[in-house]
Design a protein around this motif. Structure first.
Motif, mmCIF file in Angstrom:
data_model
loop_
_atom_site.group_PDB
_atom_site.id
_atom_site.type_symbol
_atom_site.label_atom_id
_atom_site.label_comp_id
_atom_site.label_asym_id
_atom_site.label_seq_id
_atom_site.Cartn_x
_atom_site.Cartn_y
_atom_site.Cartn_z
ATOM 1 N N SER A 443 30.422 35.349 27.422
ATOM 2 C CA SER A 443 29.640 36.583 27.340
ATOM 3 C C SER A 443 30.476 37.750 27.853
ATOM 4 C CB SER A 443 28.375 36.452 28.194
ATOM 5 O OG SER A 443 28.721 36.394 29.574
ATOM 6 N N GLY A 444 29.962 38.982 27.675
ATOM 7 C CA GLY A 444 30.682 40.161 28.140
ATOM 8 C C GLY A 444 30.924 40.150 29.637
ATOM 9 N N GLY A 445 29.903 39.755 30.411
ATOM 10 C CA GLY A 445 30.054 39.702 31.854
ATOM 11 C C GLY A 445 31.080 38.674 32.291
ATOM 12 N N GLN A 446 31.100 37.517 31.636
ATOM 13 C CA GLN A 446 32.088 36.486 31.969
ATOM 14 C C GLN A 446 33.501 36.941 31.616
ATOM 15 O OE1 GLN A 446 30.107 33.343 29.710
ATOM 16 N NE2 GLN A 446 29.838 32.160 31.591
ATOM 17 N N ARG A 447 33.640 37.656 30.490
ATOM 18 C CA ARG A 447 34.958 38.178 30.110
ATOM 19 C C ARG A 447 35.468 39.184 31.140
ATOM 20 N NH1 ARG A 447 33.887 39.298 23.677
ATOM 21 N NH2 ARG A 447 33.517 37.142 23.098
ATOM 22 N N GLN A 448 34.545 39.983 31.654
ATOM 23 C CA GLN A 448 34.992 40.938 32.664
ATOM 24 C C GLN A 448 35.399 40.213 33.942
ATOM 25 O OE1 GLN A 448 36.539 43.586 32.686
ATOM 26 N NE2 GLN A 448 34.972 45.121 32.210
ATOM 27 N N ARG A 449 34.752 39.115 34.255
ATOM 28 C CA ARG A 449 35.161 38.306 35.406
ATOM 29 C C ARG A 449 36.561 37.719 35.184
ATOM 30 N NH1 ARG A 449 30.918 36.762 39.024
ATOM 31 N NH2 ARG A 449 28.912 37.611 38.328
ATOM 32 N N ILE A 450 36.862 37.346 33.948
ATOM 33 C CA ILE A 450 38.209 36.834 33.630
ATOM 34 C C ILE A 450 39.233 37.943 33.856
ATOM 35 C CG2 ILE A 450 39.712 35.970 31.785
ATOM 36 C CD1 ILE A 450 37.156 34.694 30.538
ATOM 37 N N ALA A 451 38.912 39.167 33.391
ATOM 38 C CA ALA A 451 39.829 40.305 33.567
ATOM 39 C C ALA A 451 40.034 40.607 35.053
ATOM 40 C CB ALA A 451 39.278 41.532 32.844
ATOM 41 N N ILE A 452 38.975 40.504 35.836
ATOM 42 C CA ILE A 452 39.084 40.731 37.282
ATOM 43 C C ILE A 452 39.934 39.634 37.919
ATOM 44 C CG2 ILE A 452 37.770 40.758 39.443
ATOM 45 C CD1 ILE A 452 35.466 42.074 37.817
ATOM 46 N N ALA A 453 39.737 38.384 37.485
ATOM 47 C CA ALA A 453 40.526 37.270 38.026
ATOM 48 C C ALA A 453 42.003 37.457 37.714
ATOM 49 C CB ALA A 453 40.019 35.942 37.450
ATOM 50 N N ARG A 454 42.312 37.941 36.512
ATOM 51 C CA ARG A 454 43.704 38.167 36.117
ATOM 52 C C ARG A 454 44.382 39.172 37.058
ATOM 53 N NH1 ARG A 454 44.667 40.559 30.225
ATOM 54 N NH2 ARG A 454 43.284 42.143 31.096
ATOM 55 N N ALA A 455 43.637 40.197 37.478
ATOM 56 C CA ALA A 455 44.197 41.186 38.397
ATOM 57 C C ALA A 455 44.273 40.635 39.826
ATOM 58 C CB ALA A 455 43.356 42.457 38.367
ATOM 59 N N MET A 456 43.218 39.958 40.252
ATOM 60 C CA MET A 456 43.112 39.541 41.646
ATOM 61 C C MET A 456 43.998 38.348 41.998
ATOM 62 S SD MET A 456 41.120 41.802 42.831
ATOM 63 C CE MET A 456 39.831 42.939 42.342
ATOM 64 N N VAL A 457 44.406 37.569 41.012
ATOM 65 C CA VAL A 457 45.224 36.393 41.308
ATOM 66 C C VAL A 457 46.565 36.793 41.923
ATOM 67 C CG1 VAL A 457 46.447 36.192 39.092
ATOM 68 C CG2 VAL A 457 45.883 34.121 40.394
ATOM 69 N N LEU A 458 46.994 38.029 41.686
ATOM 70 C CA LEU A 458 48.260 38.516 42.242
ATOM 71 C C LEU A 458 48.106 39.059 43.660
ATOM 72 C CD1 LEU A 458 49.565 40.372 39.061
ATOM 73 C CD2 LEU A 458 50.318 38.164 39.949
ATOM 74 N N ARG A 459 46.870 39.036 44.167
ATOM 75 C CA ARG A 459 46.558 39.548 45.497
ATOM 76 C C ARG A 459 47.072 40.977 45.680
ATOM 77 N NH1 ARG A 459 42.412 36.490 46.057
ATOM 78 N NH2 ARG A 459 42.864 34.254 46.249
ATOM 79 N N PRO A 460 46.604 41.902 44.819
ATOM 80 C CA PRO A 460 47.080 43.289 44.884
ATOM 81 C C PRO A 460 46.507 44.021 46.091
ATOM 82 C CG PRO A 460 45.298 43.118 43.319
ATOM 83 C CD PRO A 460 45.588 41.713 43.790
#
Length: 554
Positions: A443-460
């Motif tokens: 779903s759209g909300g789950q896709r946005q969670r994937i996008a957030i995970a992609r950014a956060m995995v680098l511990r910015p």
């Protein structure tokens, strides 16, 4: 007296890969003459399918049963000739995204002319006169001068006004508006809604309004039908539904409001990013020699800062410079002025940044040491974009999407990549079993969670959030806001939060800057900006967001 539109026991199903999917299940409602009825619910609830069923605009694969009676005539199973007379003539549609509804290869005059000639039989100058009259009615300034324009030459609000003009060209009795303001700034949204209300009263139209924005419904609709999983779970007068909802799902929708304000910034928080007199001007070039004849002044003299654990909200209409400012801070576009991230000056001022060779000069400005310096900081500066549909590669699995940055930036603590991906997926609320699936399966909300995970995995340390909730339903917005707040508190993240949804900005932001035409017209702590705005433009934005009765600032 019979209603203008009467829908009874409507059922719509689609055959997909041998499986029958029921989109609408036993829906019944009616629309009286001169009345506004709102269909509300989350994405996938069946709102748009129900509306398209009124004039049989569904694909051939759809199986439709039940009854849709318009002015005494049955529309389900009606002949093509009957439907053609009703479509665009008696019942007209306004869709959510005008750029996909308007033909990019045709001028405004040609697109409006087509509908008028087809349905009204007018020819020559009479058609042009009618077109100018329509464009003037929907608020297009100096309409005669815009007839030769193409859709890409108009702003979002102007394009939506053209769509309304096309819908009104044949004086319809029923106007179906399917999320007509979702992609618009709050001030433009208020103008479009006031325009629709005015035209409805002047022409005695009925309106079937489809939306997930309950603020609009409360102020705009006479009656409400709440849809969930293809069914109407509650219906009634708007005041009654809002004051005394009965169904648990309606109660859930009405309570889907993000918290009023974030927690305090930690004591002694360090400054993560700052700018001093930042300017971003793009050259306007003309002639064979591409001489610079002027500049698009995207951002002027921006001085801002954001600390660890703090959110700086950046608000303003489209074209105000919000995203441009953030991209310059990430060193993704040329700029003039000072930029510092984590205490390091990363400006490396390119020569001629405001002139014709801006982009080439910008690239050349990076010496090998500059590139290494910026490369080391890239993992500390991440972006989450507005559209979770367009920002994720459809050919990569969730694991590959999230892990891509780990390999590029060589980030990790020695643990296997899959373990790091699993850890961040759990943190953002994604099921671990989804690791090998593709974006289209979410779903759209789950896709946005994937996008957030992609950014956060680098511990910015710094995260730019560019309209991360605008494409989401209200209930999903609340979930994403709560997730972002939780991640910020846990990892002391600095956020640059760009949005035109001021309710979400209020829920996330500690400080706010208000931008207009590249200038910061007001800045301060969020509570002061929201409760006691000083500039006329900020007051206009607040009125449009919270009252929907804003007057336009000249």
């Amino acid at each position: 007296m019979s209603p203008l539109l009467d829908v009874k026991d409507l059922n719509v199903s689609f055959n997909q890969d041998g499986e029958t999917i029921r989109a609408v299940n036993g829906v019944s409602f009616h629309v009286e003459k001169g009345e506004t009825v709102a269909l509300v619910g989350e994405s996938g609830s069946g709102k748009s399918v129900t509306a398209l069923s009124t004039v049989s605009l569904l694909p051939e694969s759809a199986e439709v049963s039940g009854s849709v009676v318009y002015k005494g005539d049955e529309m389900v199973g009606a002949s093509v000739e009957t439907l053609r007379k009703v479509r665009g003539n008696d019942i007209s549609f306004i869709f959510q995204e005008p750029m996909t509804s308007l033909n990019p290869l045709h001028t405004l005059e040609k697109q409006l002319r087509e509908s008028i000639e087809l349905h009204q039989g007018l020819k020559g100058d009479a058609v042009k006169t009618r077109i100018v009259e329509l464009l003037d009615k929907v608020g297009i300034r100096d309409p005669e001068s815009r007839l030769a324009d193409y859709p890409h030459q108009l702003s979002g609000g102007q394009r939506q006004r053209v769509m309304i003009a096309m819908a009104l060209a044949n004086d319809p009795d029923l106007l179906v508006a399917d999320e007509p303001t979702t992609a618009l700034d709050v001030t433009i949204q208020a103008q479009i809604l006031e325009l629709l209300a005015k035209l409805k009263d002047e022409q005695g139209m009925s309106l079937l309004f489809i939306t997930h924005d309950l603020t609009i419904v409360r102020r705009f609709a006479d009656r409400v039908c709440v849809m969930k999983d293809g069914e109407i779970v509650e219906h009634g007068a708007t005041k009654e539904i809002f004051d005394n909802p009965q169904h648990p799902y309606t109660i859930k929708l009405l309570s889907a409001e993000a918290a009023e304000a974030p927690g305090p910034v930690p004591e002694g928080a360090e400054t993560v990013a700052e700018t001093d007199s930042l300017r971003i001007w793009f050259p306007i070039q003309r002639g064979l020699l591409r001489r610079v004849v002027g500049h698009v002044k995207a951002v002027n003299d921006a001085t801002i800062s954001v600390r660890a654990g703090e959110t700086l909200g950046i608000v303003g209409e489209s074209g105000s410079g919000k995203t441009t400012l953030a991209l310059a801070m990430m060193r993704l576009i040329p700029s003039e002025g000072r930029i510092a991230v984590l205490g390091r000056d990363i400006t490396s001022q390119p020569r001629g940044a405001g002139e014709a060779g801006a982009w080439d000069s910008f690239k050349r400005s990076f010496s090998s040491s500059d590139r290494r310096k910026i490369r080391k900081l890239r993992s500390d500066m991440q972006i989450v974009f507005q559209d979770p549909y367009g920002s994720l590669s459809p050919r990569m699995t969730v694991e590959q999407i999230i892990a891509e940055g780990l390999a590029i930036h060589k980030v990790g603590d020695g643990r296997p990549q899959r373990e790091l991906v699993a850890e961040i997926m759990e943190e953002v609320g994604l099921p671990l079993g989804a690791m090998d699936r593709y974006p289209h399966e979410f779903s759209g909300g789950q896709r946005q969670r994937i996008a957030i995970a992609r950014a956060m995995v680098l511990r910015p340390k710094l995260v730019v959030l560019d309209e991360p909730t605008s494409a989401l339903d209200m209930t999903v917005q609340v979930q994403i806001v709560e997730l972002l707040r939780k991640l910020q508190e846990r990892h002391k993240l600095a956020y640059l939060f760009i949005s035109h949804d001021l309710k979400v900005v209020r829920a996330l932001s500690h400080k706010v800057i208000v931008m207009r035409n590249g200038d910061i017209v007001e800045a301060g702590d969020a509570a002061t900006i929201f409760d006691a705005p000083q500039s006329d433009y900020t007051r206009q934005l607040m009125a449009a967001a919270f009252d929907l009765h804003a007057e336009r600032v000249a």
